[in-house]
Scaffold this active site. Structure first.
Site, short mmCIF file in Angstrom:
data_model
loop_
_atom_site.label_atom_id
_atom_site.label_comp_id
_atom_site.label_asym_id
_atom_site.label_seq_id
_atom_site.Cartn_x
_atom_site.Cartn_y
_atom_site.Cartn_z
NE ARG A 151 7.97 8.32 4.79
CZ ARG A 151 9.21 8.67 4.43
NH1 ARG A 151 9.49 9.92 4.18
NH2 ARG A 151 10.16 7.76 4.31
NE ARG A 233 13.33 -1.17 -1.06
CZ ARG A 233 12.30 -0.58 -1.67
NH1 ARG A 233 11.10 -1.10 -1.60
NH2 ARG A 233 12.48 0.53 -2.35
CG ASP A 257 5.01 -4.93 -4.58
OD1 ASP A 257 4.67 -5.33 -5.72
OD2 ASP A 257 5.42 -3.79 -4.35
CD GLU A 262 12.26 -5.91 -6.73
OE1 GLU A 262 12.24 -4.81 -7.31
OE2 GLU A 262 11.63 -6.15 -5.70
CG HIS A 280 9.24 -3.11 -6.49
ND1 HIS A 280 10.56 -3.08 -6.10
CD2 HIS A 280 8.67 -2.04 -5.89
CE1 HIS A 280 10.77 -2.04 -5.31
NE2 HIS A 280 9.63 -1.40 -5.16
CB ALA A 283 5.50 3.08 -6.01
N1 NAI Z 1 6.99 -1.65 -2.66
C1 NAI Z 1 7.05 -0.35 -2.91
O1 NAI Z 1 6.91 0.09 -4.05
C2 NAI Z 1 7.27 0.62 -1.79
C3 NAI Z 1 7.94 0.21 -0.67
N2 NAI Z 1 8.16 1.10 0.35
C4 NAI Z 1 8.86 0.57 1.52
O2 NAI Z 1 7.96 0.56 2.61
C5 NAI Z 1 8.70 0.66 3.83
C6 NAI Z 1 8.08 1.72 4.71
O3 NAI Z 1 8.23 2.99 4.09
P1 NAI Z 1 7.82 4.32 4.88
O4 NAI Z 1 6.56 4.08 5.62
O5 NAI Z 1 7.92 5.43 3.93
O6 NAI Z 1 9.02 4.41 5.95
P2 NAI Z 1 9.03 5.29 7.28
O7 NAI Z 1 10.46 5.58 7.54
O8 NAI Z 1 8.06 6.42 7.20
O9 NAI Z 1 8.48 4.27 8.40
C7 NAI Z 1 9.22 3.18 8.87
C8 NAI Z 1 8.79 2.92 10.31
O10 NAI Z 1 9.52 1.77 10.77
C9 NAI Z 1 9.89 1.99 12.13
N3 NAI Z 1 11.04 1.16 12.49
C10 NAI Z 1 12.36 1.36 12.22
N4 NAI Z 1 13.10 0.36 12.76
C11 NAI Z 1 12.22 -0.47 13.39
C12 NAI Z 1 12.37 -1.68 14.12
N5 NAI Z 1 13.56 -2.23 14.34
N6 NAI Z 1 11.26 -2.26 14.60
C13 NAI Z 1 10.03 -1.73 14.40
N7 NAI Z 1 9.83 -0.57 13.73
C14 NAI Z 1 10.92 0.04 13.23
C15 NAI Z 1 10.19 3.48 12.20
O11 NAI Z 1 10.06 3.97 13.51
C16 NAI Z 1 9.12 4.07 11.27
O12 NAI Z 1 7.97 4.44 12.00
C17 NAI Z 1 10.14 0.95 3.43
O13 NAI Z 1 10.88 -0.27 3.45
C18 NAI Z 1 10.03 1.41 1.99
O14 NAI Z 1 11.20 1.07 1.28
C19 NAI Z 1 7.71 2.38 0.34
C20 NAI Z 1 7.04 2.84 -0.77
C21 NAI Z 1 6.78 1.99 -1.93
O1 HPV Z 2 9.60 4.26 -3.46
C1 HPV Z 2 9.86 3.10 -3.11
O2 HPV Z 2 10.34 2.80 -2.02
C2 HPV Z 2 9.60 1.98 -4.02
O3 HPV Z 2 9.92 0.86 -3.69
C3 HPV Z 2 9.03 2.27 -5.34
O4 HPV Z 2 9.94 1.82 -6.30
P1 HPV Z 2 9.74 2.23 -7.84
O5 HPV Z 2 9.85 3.73 -7.89
O6 HPV Z 2 8.39 1.77 -8.26
O7 HPV Z 2 10.85 1.55 -8.57
#
Ligand code: NAI
Ligand code: HPV
Length: 525
Positions: A151, A233, A257, A262, A280, A283
Site C-alpha cells: 500500500r 519499522r 521516522d 519509542e 514517527h 501518519a
Molecule cells: N511510520 C508510520 O507512521 C507508518 C508506517 N507504516 C509501515 O510501513 C510499512 C508498509 O506498510 P503497508 O504498505 O501498509 O504494508 P503492505 O502489507 O501493504 O505492504 C508490504 C509489502 O511488503 C512486501 N513484502 C513482504 N515481505 C517481503 C520481503 N521479504 N521482501 C520484499 N517484500 C516483502 C509485501 O509483498 C507487500 O507488498 C509497514 O512496516 C508499516 O508498519 C505504515 C503506515 C504508517
Molecule cells: O499506522 C502505522 O503503521 C503507524 O506507524 C502509525 O502510527 P501512529 O498511529 O502514528 O502511532
C-alpha cells in the site's frame, strides 16, 4: 449500562464524537504506565490505541470485559494478536487510513535529504547565508529502489514517477502485473537492485524474512552517495550500522521516522548532521488522523454490537467467526502457507485449499486468508469474503481456490494445501491446539513443527539419521524431534527434524555431500 471504551492515545475528536453519539462512555487517558493500564483495563469493554500502547498478553488477560481492541492506524505490531485470538477479543485496525500520509512523509524525507532543507533552514536561523554549502541533487532521472510494493510502497512509486524517477522494487510477493501498472520494474535480486539505486526507500512489514534485512553487508553493496529512507519499522535494519555508513558518507544522507523503544531521545543518528530524523510522524496529518479515528470508531462499534468487523485481524469478529472450530486452525493455515512458499523457494502460482472433516461446511475465508498471509509472508491481510481473498491473491499473482470434503483421515478436522506440485496437510491437537503436520509430499507423518526445521528426502539406506544427528551435533545444533517416514514402495524416505536454531548454508552443503539427497528443505516459521 453503556459499554465503556478506553482510549490511551490521541485520536481525532471526530472519532471520539462518533463513539459518544452511539451512547458509549469514552474515557481518554493518555500516557498511562503499563501497570496502571493493567490495573484499570478490567472496567472496559473496548480499548483504542495507536502505536505507543503495549497491548500484550498480560493486558489482554487483565481485560476481563474486553471485547474489542481497535488500532487507529495500520500496523498492529504492538498488539499480541495471537493472545487476543485465544481470548476471543477482536483486534481491528484502519488499514488504509494513513497510506497517503505515509507516502507523502516518505517524499518529505527523500526531498529533505536530497536538498538538505533541514540543514539549510537551521543555518539561516543561526544567522548565516551559505548557498554553496547546501548544493543538493535532483530526483529527476535518478533510480529509486523501493523495498515492499504494497500500500505505502505503491503510493510512493506513483509519486516518484511524477518526479521523473526510474522506479525499481524488491518484492518477491508482488504480482508483476501490479508492478507494471505502477510503472515499476521488479528486481527480486538484492545485490542487483542495491547496486543500481540512487535512492532507497523501505516499506516492508516486519516478518522473519524482513527483520534485519539491511545490515553492514547490504549497506556496503549500495552505491556511494545513496540516499536511504525508512518510514516502515525499525526492526528492518541495523541502526548502528546505518549510522556508521552515514557518518562515513558512503550513504550521503538518511531519513528515518521509526525507532526502537519509542519515544527515542538518543540514537546513533542523533549526532549526525546528514541524518534527517523525525519522531514517527508519517501518519500524523489532519486528514489521516480524522480518517483513522472515524474508521476505528466504526469498527469498534461493529465489534461491540456483535456485527462483522471488516478489518478484524482475529478470527473473532471476522467473516469466518461463526465457527469456534475455525479459530484453532488459523495458525495451522498460516504455517502451511509459509512452509509451501519455503519448500518451493517462491510464492506458488496455483493454490488449492481443502477444508476437511468438521471444517468442510464452514466459511473458509479466515483460513484461506491465513494461508495467503503465510504464502506471502505478510502480517495483515484483510479479507472479509472469499471474493476479496481471491482478489487479494490475484494482486499477488496467486490463483487460490477452496473446497471441502467430509474425509479427514484419522482426524476430526484438517486442512490441506496443494500448491503447484506440493501437498501438505495439517490438523490441530491437544489442549493447546498446536498445529501438526499430518502429511507432506505424500509421506504420512505427525510432527508439531518448531521455529526451525529441516526436511530431508533421500533414496532409503541405513545410517542417514545417524549422519543427520552427527552433522548437527558437530555444529552444536540440538534436535528436539526427528521423525522418519517411508514412501509406499519403500524405496525412499523422508526425515523431518525440528532443530534448536537456524541451520547455515555451509551445514546444508555438508548434508548434500554426505547423503544421497533428493531434497533438503530448510523451514523457518
Ligand atoms: N511510520 C508510520 O507512521 C507508518 C508506517 N507504516 C509501515 O510501513 C510499512 C508498509 O506498510 P503497508 O504498505 O501498509 O504494508 P503492505 O502489507 O501493504 O505492504 C508490504 C509489502 O511488503 C512486501 N513484502 C513482504 N515481505 C517481503 C520481503 N521479504 N521482501 C520484499 N517484500 C516483502 C509485501 O509483498 C507487500 O507488498 C509497514 O512496516 C508499516 O508498519 C505504515 C503506515 C504508517
Ligand atoms: O499506522 C502505522 O503503521 C503507524 O506507524 C502509525 O502510527 P501512529 O498511529 O502514528 O502511532
Amino acid at each position: 449500562m453503556p459499554a465503556k471504551i478506553l482510549v490511551t492515545e490521541v485520536i481525532a475528536p471526530e472519532g471520539l464524537a462518533a463513539l459518544e453519539a452511539r451512547g458509549y462512555e469514552v474515557d481518554v487517558k493518555l500516557n498511562l504506565s503499563d501497570s496502571t493500564l493493567r490495573a484499570i483495563i478490567g472496567d472496559y469493554d473496548a480499548l483504542i490505541v495507536r502505536s505507543a500502547t503495549n497491548v500484550d498478553k498480560a493486558l489482554l488477560e487483565a481485560g476481563k470485559n474486553l471485547k474489542v481492541v481497535g488500532r487507529a492506524g495500520v500496523t498492529c505490531d504492538n498488539i499480541d494478536i495471537e493472545a487476543a485470538n485465544a481470548l476471543d477479543i477482536i483486534v481491528c485496525n484502519a488499514p488504509t487510513s494513513n497510506i497517503v500520509s505515509a507516502a507523502e512523509h516518505t517524499f518529505a524525507l527523500i526531498l529533505a535529504c536530497a536538498r538538505r532543507v533541514p540543514q539549510a533552514n537551521q543555518s539561516m536561523h543561526a544567522g548565516n547565508w551559505n548557498r554553496e554549502q547546501f548544493k543538493g541533487v535532483e530526483l529527476y532521472g535518478k533510480t529509486l529502489a523501493l523495498f515492499g510494493l504494497g500500500r505505502v510502497g505503491g503510493a510512493v512509486a506513483e509519486r516518484a514517477t511524477a518526479f521523473g524517477m526510474r522506479v525499481l522494487a524488491y518484492d518477491p510477493y508482488c504480482n508483476p502485473e501490479r508492478a507494471t501498472s505502477l510503472g515499476v520494474k521488479l528486481i527480486n535480486d538484492l545485490d542487483v537492485i542495491l547496486e543500481q539505486a540512487d535512492f532507497i526507500s523501505v516499506h516492508l512489514p516486519v516478518t522473519s524474512t524482513t527483520e534485519n534485512m539491511f545490515g553492514p553487508e547490504e549497506f556496503a553493496k549500495m552505491k556511494t552517495g545513496v540516499i536511504f529512507v525508512n518510514t516502515s519499522r525499525p526492526a528492518i535494519l541495523d541502526l548502528n550500522s546505518l549510522a556508521d555508513f552515514v557518518a562515513a558518507r558512503k550513504i550521503a544522507s538518511c531519513g528515518v521516522d521509526v525507532f526502537d523503544d519509542e519515544p527515542c531521545y538518543n540514537s546513533p543518528l542523533h549526532s549526525l548532521p546528514n541524518a534527517i530524523i523525525t519522531p514517527h510522524i508519517s501518519a500524523l496529518t489532519e486528514e489521516a488522523q480524522v480518517r483513522s479515528g472515524v474508521q476505528i470508531a466504526d469498527y469498534v462499534w461493529a465489534g461491540l454490537e456483535g456485527s462483522l468487523v471488516p478489518t478484524a485481524l482475529t478470527a473473532t469478529g471476522s467473516a469466518g467467526e461463526m465457527s469456534r472450530h475455525i479459530a484453532p486452525f488459523v495458525p495451522a493455515a498460516n504455517m502451511l502457507g509459509r512452509m509451501v512458499s519455503q519448500i518451493k523457494g517462491s510464492v506458488p502460482r496455483i493454490v488449492k485449499v481443502k477444508m476437511m472433516g468438521n471444517l468442510a461446511e464452514l466459511d473458509p475465508t479466515v483460513l484461506v486468508t491465513s494461508v495467503l498471509e503465510g504464502l506471502l509472508s505478510s502480517n495483515y491481510t484483510q479479507c472479509s469474503t472469499m471474493l476479496e481473498a481471491k482478489r487479494y491473491a490475484e494482486r499477488h499473482g496467486v490463483d487460490i481456490d477452496c473446497s471441502g470434503t467430509d474425509v479427514a483421515g484419522e482426524y476430526a478436522a484438517g486442512i490441506e494445501i496443494v500448491a503447484d506440485d506440493i501437498c501438505i496437510s495439517s490438523t490441530v491437537f491437544g489442549s493447546e491446539k498446536l498445529p501438526r503436520i499430518t502429511s507432506i509430499l505424500d509421506y504420512k507423518i505427525d510432527v508439531a513443527p518448531t521455529k526451525h526445521s529441516l526436511i530431508f528426502e533421500y533414496e532409503d539406506m541405513p545410517g542417514v539419521c545417524g549422519i543427520i544427528g552427527t552433522v548437527l551435533g558437530n555444529h552444536g545444533i540440538n534436535i528436539s524431534t526427528m521423525q522418519i517416514a517411508n514412501s509406499d514402495d519403500g524405496t525412499k524416505a523422508l526425515v523431518y527434524v525440528n532443530v534448536g536454531k537456524e541451520v547455515s548454508d555451509e551445514i546444508i552443503e555438508e548434508f548434500h555431500e554426505a547423503i544421497n539427497l533428493k531434497y533438503l528443505f530448510r523451514i523457518s516459521l
